[in-house]
Design a protein around this motif. Structure first.
Motif: not given
Length: 416
Positions: A159-180
């Protein structure tokens, strides 16, 4: 077939007789019935899972397909009520009649379920699917637009590579089961991000579903609304200031800045009412400039206005808390002194008179000099209401003028 008998083993009985199948025939029959049975199981599962509006369609298809199958089974297992007859064609006729009735009379297939993948492809929300190792396995066109992904070669990448164009992407988004949360993509795009774990009824699959809803227009509208509310609040403050200013102007004399006659009447009536309850004295000083008409005739109205303003400044500076200096009209002034006794009012009025007499007011090449006369009256000693109290002060003022001007007299000092 007459040589090997694998398909047709012959006929049994006389007349029409009964068909006797060979080994290959029975293998083929059981294979065909297995396929048809599996197809009906799938249809029945669809029937059970389908919403009520689609169940009638599935039920008609299942019913129409079972009729020829039932007729064929009766024939090959020699259970037909018609000896030597094949019921399969009759079953096909009945099946055709059922499906035709469903099509033309019952509205079969008028409502056709839309493929879910087509729905996802046309959604305005971005949809991304990650596997258990957080690799991107699918995304719809809306997700590509929101994230700025130009090519599908990102599929299968982390995901981090695929969404490289997303400058605000953070791995923390995937650190929990559900995120909003609401997150930024770039500098000017705001999205509502929802991440949910993918699971079935039986087992947890371990993948994730990411849904991106572009709320930039909503945020822009909200910001515009907040800006409009801010401007509105500022305008309301300005209106309140203007209203206060208008109220102030309504009770002020424009030339001297002192309170006007309207304010005097309202305030004096209120103070007299309070004095009646508290038994505290209320004194008034009525002032009139001496020889004011002569000053206007000699130096002009500008000089007269300047003297009026000078008196206004002097009276305003001499007032204490609760006192009120008013321009009564023309060259007359009234000073309201709540809680002040008659003797103290006389002393204060005479002190102001002496200060005004000592003034020399520059006016061009001249030094203006003037005096005033004053009459003092106190409630309830010299009057029990607004009119009688001012009348007593006016009589005292008239007496001061008569005795030579430039003096202060009290109401009780009027010669009999």
């Amino acid at each position: 077939d007459s040589y090997h008998g694998l398909v047709s083993a012959g006929w049994r009985g006389r007349g029409y007789g009964e068909f006797v199948g060979g080994t290959v025939f029975w293998i083929h029959s059981f294979y065909s019935y297995a396929l048809i049975g599996f197809a009906h199981i799938v249809l029945i599962q669809c029937f059970l899972r389908a919403p009520p509006i689609y169940r009638r369609q599935s039920g008609m298809i299942i019913g129409g397909a079972l009729v020829p199958l039932f007729g064929n089974a009766l024939t090959i297992f020699h259970l037909s009520p018609l000896p030597g007859g094949d019921l399969t064609p009759f079953g096909l006729v009945v099946s055709s009649a059922v499906i035709s009735t469903a099509l033309f009379r019952r509205g079969l297939l008028d409502l056709v379920p839309i493929a879910r993948d087509a729905v996802v492809e046309r959604m305005h929300d971005g949809v991304l699917v990650l596997d258990s190792q957080n690799r991107l396995v699918d995304l719809n066109p809306a997700a590509r637009t929101i994230l700025g992904i130009a090519h599908l070669d990102v599929l299968g990448k982390p995901a981090a590579v695929a969404m490289a164009a997303w400058h605000g992407y953070s791995p923390d988004y995937l650190s929990m089961a559900d995120f909003h949360d609401e997150v930024l993509i770039g500098n000017d795009r705001c999205v509502d991000l929802r991440i949910s774990a993918l699971s079935s009824k039986r087992t947890r699959l371990g993948g994730r579903l990411m849904v991106l809803r572009d709320i930039t227009p909503l945020r822009q509208a909200s910001a515009a609304l907040q800006d409009a509310n801010s401007r509105l609040r500022q305008q309301l403050i300005e209106i309140e200031v203007m209203q206060d200013l208008l109220k102030e102007q309504a009770i002020r004399d424009s030339l001297t800045g002192l309170y006007n006659r309207r304010f005097l009447e309202e305030t004096l009536m209120r103070e007299l009412g309070q004095s009646t309850r508290t038994h505290d004295p209320v004194s008034v000083v009525l002032i009139d400039l001496d020889h004011f008409k002569s000053i206007n005739d000699t130096y002009g109205h500008g000089a007269g206005d300047l003297l009026l303003q000078t008196v206004g400044e002097l009276l305003r500076s001499s007032c204490r808390g609760g006192d009120a200096a008013c321009r009564f009209g023309g060259e007359e002034f009234v000073v309201l002194l709540p809680g002040t006794s008659f003797s103290v009012a006389l002393q204060r009025a005479d002190q102001v008179r002496q200060e005004f007499m000592a003034l020399r007011v520059p006016f061009g090449e001249f030094k203006l000099h003037a005096t005033f006369s004053a009459g003092v009256a106190t409630f309830p000693r010299h009057g029990e209401d607004f009119a009688s109290l001012l009348n007593a002060a006016d009589i005292a003022l008239y007496a001061a003028k008569k005795e030579g001007r430039n003096r202060v007299l009290g109401a009780q000092e009027i010669p009999v």
